[in-house]
Design a protein around this motif. Structure first.
Motif, PDB file in Angstrom:
ATOM      1  N   VAL A 125       0.832  -1.202   0.000  1.00  0.00           N
ATOM      2  CA  VAL A 125       0.000   0.000   0.000  1.00  0.00           C
ATOM      3  C   VAL A 125       0.870   1.257   0.000  1.00  0.00           C
ATOM      4  O   VAL A 125       0.609   2.214  -0.725  1.00  0.00           O
ATOM      5  CB  VAL A 125      -0.944  -0.011   1.218  1.00  0.00           C
ATOM      6  CG1 VAL A 125      -1.734   1.286   1.296  1.00  0.00           C
ATOM      7  CG2 VAL A 125      -1.900  -1.199   1.141  1.00  0.00           C
ATOM      8  N   ARG A 126       1.912   1.244   0.798  1.00  0.00           N
ATOM      9  CA  ARG A 126       2.808   2.403   0.831  1.00  0.00           C
ATOM     10  C   ARG A 126       3.476   2.629  -0.520  1.00  0.00           C
ATOM     11  O   ARG A 126       3.577   3.764  -1.000  1.00  0.00           O
ATOM     12  CB  ARG A 126       3.859   2.204   1.925  1.00  0.00           C
ATOM     13  CG  ARG A 126       3.298   2.299   3.332  1.00  0.00           C
ATOM     14  CD  ARG A 126       4.296   1.812   4.359  1.00  0.00           C
ATOM     15  NE  ARG A 126       3.776   1.896   5.716  1.00  0.00           N
ATOM     16  CZ  ARG A 126       4.324   1.305   6.772  1.00  0.00           C
ATOM     17  NH1 ARG A 126       5.423   0.579   6.623  1.00  0.00           N
ATOM     18  NH2 ARG A 126       3.790   1.442   7.966  1.00  0.00           N
ATOM     19  N   ALA A 169       2.369   1.893  -3.412  1.00  0.00           N
ATOM     20  CA  ALA A 169       1.398   2.391  -4.385  1.00  0.00           C
ATOM     21  C   ALA A 169       1.207   3.896  -4.265  1.00  0.00           C
ATOM     22  O   ALA A 169       0.889   4.572  -5.252  1.00  0.00           O
ATOM     23  CB  ALA A 169       0.063   1.672  -4.199  1.00  0.00           C
ATOM     24  N   PHE A 170       1.402   4.452  -3.071  1.00  0.00           N
ATOM     25  CA  PHE A 170       1.180   5.883  -2.861  1.00  0.00           C
ATOM     26  C   PHE A 170       2.464   6.703  -2.898  1.00  0.00           C
ATOM     27  O   PHE A 170       2.416   7.919  -2.720  1.00  0.00           O
ATOM     28  CB  PHE A 170       0.460   6.105  -1.532  1.00  0.00           C
ATOM     29  CG  PHE A 170      -1.008   5.773  -1.601  1.00  0.00           C
ATOM     30  CD1 PHE A 170      -1.896   6.639  -2.206  1.00  0.00           C
ATOM     31  CD2 PHE A 170      -1.484   4.582  -1.089  1.00  0.00           C
ATOM     32  CE1 PHE A 170      -3.247   6.325  -2.289  1.00  0.00           C
ATOM     33  CE2 PHE A 170      -2.825   4.264  -1.168  1.00  0.00           C
ATOM     34  CZ  PHE A 170      -3.721   5.135  -1.770  1.00  0.00           C
ATOM     35  N   GLU A 228       5.145   8.541  -4.971  1.00  0.00           N
ATOM     36  CA  GLU A 228       5.251   9.058  -6.327  1.00  0.00           C
ATOM     37  C   GLU A 228       6.530   8.550  -6.988  1.00  0.00           C
ATOM     38  O   GLU A 228       7.564   8.436  -6.335  1.00  0.00           O
ATOM     39  CB  GLU A 228       5.247  10.590  -6.293  1.00  0.00           C
ATOM     40  CG  GLU A 228       3.968  11.171  -5.705  1.00  0.00           C
ATOM     41  CD  GLU A 228       4.090  12.659  -5.432  1.00  0.00           C
ATOM     42  OE1 GLU A 228       5.218  13.182  -5.594  1.00  0.00           O
ATOM     43  OE2 GLU A 228       3.085  13.279  -5.074  1.00  0.00           O
ATOM     44  N   SER A 271       6.581  11.003   0.133  1.00  0.00           N
ATOM     45  CA  SER A 271       5.319  11.190  -0.583  1.00  0.00           C
ATOM     46  C   SER A 271       4.128  10.871   0.314  1.00  0.00           C
ATOM     47  O   SER A 271       3.041  11.428   0.136  1.00  0.00           O
ATOM     48  CB  SER A 271       5.265  10.295  -1.826  1.00  0.00           C
ATOM     49  OG  SER A 271       6.247  10.655  -2.760  1.00  0.00           O
ATOM     50  N   LEU A 272       4.326   9.964   1.278  1.00  0.00           N
ATOM     51  CA  LEU A 272       3.220   9.538   2.138  1.00  0.00           C
ATOM     52  C   LEU A 272       2.756  10.661   3.052  1.00  0.00           C
ATOM     53  O   LEU A 272       1.639  10.610   3.587  1.00  0.00           O
ATOM     54  CB  LEU A 272       3.645   8.323   2.962  1.00  0.00           C
ATOM     55  CG  LEU A 272       4.149   7.116   2.157  1.00  0.00           C
ATOM     56  CD1 LEU A 272       4.580   6.003   3.095  1.00  0.00           C
ATOM     57  CD2 LEU A 272       3.076   6.625   1.200  1.00  0.00           C
ATOM     58  N   LEU A 290      -0.669  12.360   2.270  1.00  0.00           N
ATOM     59  CA  LEU A 290      -1.938  11.650   2.400  1.00  0.00           C
ATOM     60  C   LEU A 290      -2.661  12.057   3.679  1.00  0.00           C
ATOM     61  O   LEU A 290      -2.040  12.353   4.694  1.00  0.00           O
ATOM     62  CB  LEU A 290      -1.697  10.144   2.395  1.00  0.00           C
ATOM     63  CG  LEU A 290      -0.998   9.566   1.164  1.00  0.00           C
ATOM     64  CD1 LEU A 290      -0.730   8.096   1.361  1.00  0.00           C
ATOM     65  CD2 LEU A 290      -1.834   9.789  -0.093  1.00  0.00           C
ATOM     66  N   LEU A 293      -6.526   5.509   5.474  1.00  0.00           N
ATOM     67  CA  LEU A 293      -6.600   6.554   4.463  1.00  0.00           C
ATOM     68  C   LEU A 293      -8.025   7.062   4.375  1.00  0.00           C
ATOM     69  O   LEU A 293      -8.975   6.287   4.259  1.00  0.00           O
ATOM     70  CB  LEU A 293      -6.172   5.993   3.099  1.00  0.00           C
ATOM     71  CG  LEU A 293      -4.692   5.604   2.946  1.00  0.00           C
ATOM     72  CD1 LEU A 293      -4.472   4.926   1.607  1.00  0.00           C
ATOM     73  CD2 LEU A 293      -3.803   6.820   3.069  1.00  0.00           C
ATOM     74  N   TYR A 302      -8.811   7.767  -0.026  1.00  0.00           N
ATOM     75  CA  TYR A 302      -8.723   6.736  -1.050  1.00  0.00           C
ATOM     76  C   TYR A 302      -9.282   5.423  -0.529  1.00  0.00           C
ATOM     77  O   TYR A 302      -9.278   5.152   0.673  1.00  0.00           O
ATOM     78  CB  TYR A 302      -7.267   6.523  -1.498  1.00  0.00           C
ATOM     79  CG  TYR A 302      -6.657   7.731  -2.145  1.00  0.00           C
ATOM     80  CD1 TYR A 302      -6.850   7.983  -3.497  1.00  0.00           C
ATOM     81  CD2 TYR A 302      -5.883   8.622  -1.409  1.00  0.00           C
ATOM     82  CE1 TYR A 302      -6.295   9.099  -4.093  1.00  0.00           C
ATOM     83  CE2 TYR A 302      -5.325   9.745  -1.996  1.00  0.00           C
ATOM     84  CZ  TYR A 302      -5.535   9.976  -3.347  1.00  0.00           C
ATOM     85  OH  TYR A 302      -4.986  11.077  -3.929  1.00  0.00           O
ATOM     86  N   ALA A 340      -1.134   2.175  -9.005  1.00  0.00           N
ATOM     87  CA  ALA A 340      -0.824   3.406  -8.293  1.00  0.00           C
ATOM     88  C   ALA A 340      -1.544   4.593  -8.937  1.00  0.00           C
ATOM     89  O   ALA A 340      -2.191   4.474  -9.985  1.00  0.00           O
ATOM     90  CB  ALA A 340       0.685   3.635  -8.296  1.00  0.00           C
ATOM     91  N   LEU A 341      -1.432   5.751  -8.296  1.00  0.00           N
ATOM     92  CA  LEU A 341      -2.129   6.938  -8.788  1.00  0.00           C
ATOM     93  C   LEU A 341      -1.665   7.344 -10.176  1.00  0.00           C
ATOM     94  O   LEU A 341      -2.415   7.964 -10.924  1.00  0.00           O
ATOM     95  CB  LEU A 341      -1.914   8.105  -7.807  1.00  0.00           C
ATOM     96  CG  LEU A 341      -2.492   7.903  -6.402  1.00  0.00           C
ATOM     97  CD1 LEU A 341      -2.173   9.104  -5.537  1.00  0.00           C
ATOM     98  CD2 LEU A 341      -3.994   7.681  -6.463  1.00  0.00           C
TER      99      LEU A 341
END
Length: 598
Positions: free
Chosen positions: A257-258, A260-261, A263, A270-271, A274, A281, A284, A503-504
């Protein structure tokens, strides 16, 4: 062309990355070409020694280069019975009693690595590991003191220049004592080897001044490549063609999960962007992704996918955008399910006469005529039993059905028909995926009795995790029996698994496979196959990470080959735009003076 073969030997050679790079190198000066032959190596790891022989093609001697004091400090105990310190004679035997032209030393770097805290690096254990650098240089000088090695490459992590400064000063003194000119520098293996990784290293380069009076130039610098230029030539992770080293590592669910978020091009920071509430979260939601053409619709001019045993809208691209819908407008012109008055004539009798195909139903006024049988035109209440079924029943045995009568409306996929609405046309394949063949039944509380198929069939049944399943039938499905399970194994945060989370940015953020790391290190080409000794990904990764990238070693070997060829031909200078690694004390002495030109 005149061929010269130079010899190389490795201390702490690992799986042989440096040696493999030297074997690839070729240098040319005039009509002379130089190549390299590996005469052996020394390493303490038996698995690395086996890899060395596999990759380089010559034996690697398994030998502990610690002194007894270093062994005790590193391992925290005395060496086992039969252990002894390595000698210069042992080193010569490991080289097949030949004298190398170049020695490549890549001693363990953990003690000086930035991954190790400053406090831990100062402990006796890691100080002993750092001292191995000095030990290797001294053993090499002693092993061939009668015929010194011409060129020396000493490679380590950049932080050795600070954490191991006292050791480097001693190494410089030893090398100069044995007649070497020495230079300390840093380089990026990726830039000199044209790699898709940036790998900055400390480099000490030395040449024996009596045997090699020529300049030793630095390798050419290149632009780093993107990882996609390497990974794009490989099979997808997990593909059997990549072998056991190309499997996707199992990571904890929270790690997936980390990732995926994070960048692309960034890291854990990047986390911080969020929104997290109570550890979850808030912006999302991770949901499963339907794959393989779920609810897919084919274009009219495109071919269909392979027709499988069960080709339905929910398991592939098994629907079509049919442009001929306008030709079915006759369904709306009053003909379909047409009912003729009793006093009107019928249409032409066709080969097929069904209510849905035209005016093939009649409003018969004779329902009030005399009864021929007790049950004729009898309406059975919905909750009562029917009379005995006989062979002559025609218009008898009707039922007071509270459900809506038949009708027609557009065949909407997965449409739910209201209980008071007509159903769509009944076709050969009438199920929930083909049209409006589901109904909003208001009778969920209706009483079921023994013998009722729906009561006993277990439709949409969910089996408890600790319960046995029923007999598995050929048509087992979630809607025709107890073919679902209450699975308690939702991944916990620390559960390890292989997951694909889009991912995003629309990509799959995943770790490199072990095979990909080996290719990024240039140990093998992406199209090749690699299987190192053992079965442990962790051990493989450690040996791959410790390796010198062969392509970087090849670049170093080529400038060294050029230097040796120049020395052999008596040349001491070559026009080049490349910086000089190791040069004479007086540069002017290596350049011909005007007075010397006839």
């Amino acid at each position: 062309m005149i061929h010269r073969e130079y010899k190389t030997f490795g201390f702490c050679c690992g799986l042989g990355g440096g040696a493999k790079g030297f074997k690839k190198a070729a240098s040319q000066v005039g009509n002379m070409i130089a190549t390299w032959r590996c005469i052996g190596g020394i390493d303490v790891d038996p698995a690395a020694a086996r890899d060395f022989e596999h990759l380089v093609g010559v034996p690697c001697t398994v030998m502990d280069l610690f002194t007894r004091a270093m062994y005790t400090a590193f391992h925290g105990k005395e060496p086992p019975a039969g252990w002894r310190e390595a000698t210069a004679a042992d080193v010569r035997r490991a080289a097949g009693n030949e004298t190398p032209d170049c020695v490549f030393i890549s001693s363990p770097c953990k003690g000086a690595s930035g991954l190790l805290s400053e406090a831990l690096s100062r402990t006796p254990k890691y100080q002993a590991l750092n001292e191995l650098t000095l030990r290797c240089v001294w053993l090499m000088c002693e092993a061939w003191k009668d015929k010194p090695v011409k060129l020396i490459v000493f490679e380590n992590v950049p932080r050795l220049a600070t954490r191991g400064r006292h050791l480097l000063d001693q190494i410089n003194q030893i090398l100069r004592h044995y007649g070497y000119a020495v230079n300390e520098t840093t380089h990026d293996c990726g830039q000199i080897g044209k790699l898709a990784q940036s790998r900055k290293r400390f480099l000490m380069v030395a040449r024996h001044m009596e045997q090699v009076p020529a300049f030793l130039y630095e390798p050419e610098i290149h632009r780093l490549q993107g990882v996609g230029t390497v990974l794009g030539r490989m099979p997808l992770p997990g593909d059997p063609a990549g072998g056991p080293m190309h499997r996707v590592p199992s990571l904890q669910w929270k790690t997936w999960v980390r990732l995926a978020f994070v960048e692309a091009g960034s890291d854990w920071r990047s986390l911080n962007k969020l929104a997290v509430e109570n550890g979850h979260l808030s912006d999302y939601l991770i949901v499963p992704e339907y794959r393989d053409g779920y609810m897919g619709v084919n274009r009219w001019d495109e071919p269909s996918g392979t027709v499988a045993g069960r080709s339905g809208p929910t398991n592939g691209t098994f629907s079509v955008a049919d442009p001929r819908f306008a030709k079915s407008a006759k369904w709306n012109d009053g003909h379909a399910y047409g009912v003729l008055p009793w006093d009107q004539h019928t249409n032409t009798i066709a080969a097929q006469q069904m209510p849905g195909q035209g005016y093939y139903t009649v409003a018969d006024p004779r329902h009030a005529g005399p009864a021929k049988h007790n049950n004729e035109f009898r309406i059975v209440p919905w909750g009562h039993a029917a009379g005995a079924v006989t062979g002559a029943h025609g218009t008898g045995q009707c039922v007071q059905d509270p459900r809506a009568s038949t009708g027609f409306e557009g065949a909407g996929k997965y449409r739910i028909t209201g209980f008071d609405e007509p159903a769509g046309t009944v076709i050969a394949r009438s199920d929930t995926g083909q049209g409006a063949y589901a109904v909003a039944d208001p009778r969920p509380g209706m009483r079921r009795e023994r013998g009722d198929h729906y009561l006993t069939g277990g439709h949409y049944g969910v089996v408890g995790w600790e319960q046995p399943s029923g007999a598995v039938s050929a048509a087992a499905g979630h809607d025709n029996g107890r073919w679902s399970v209450a699975d308690p194994r939702l991944p916990a945060a620390n559960d390890k698994l292989i997951a694909i989370i889009r991912a995003l940015d629309g990509t799959w953020h995943r770790p490199f496979t072990t095979f990909e790391l080996a290719c990024l290190q240039s140990l093998v080409e992406p199209e090749e196959y690699l299987e190192l000794d053992g079965l442990s990904d962790q051990a493989w990764r450690e040996r791959i990470g410790n390796a010198v990238p062969p392509d970087a070693a090849c670049a170093i070997a080529e400038v060294m080959g050029t230097t040796l060829l120049l020395a052999e031909t008596g040349e001491t200078f070559m026009l080049s735009a490349m910086p000089v690694w190791v040069q004479p004390v007086a540069v002017a002495l290596s350049v011909a003076q005007p007075a010397e030109v006839s």
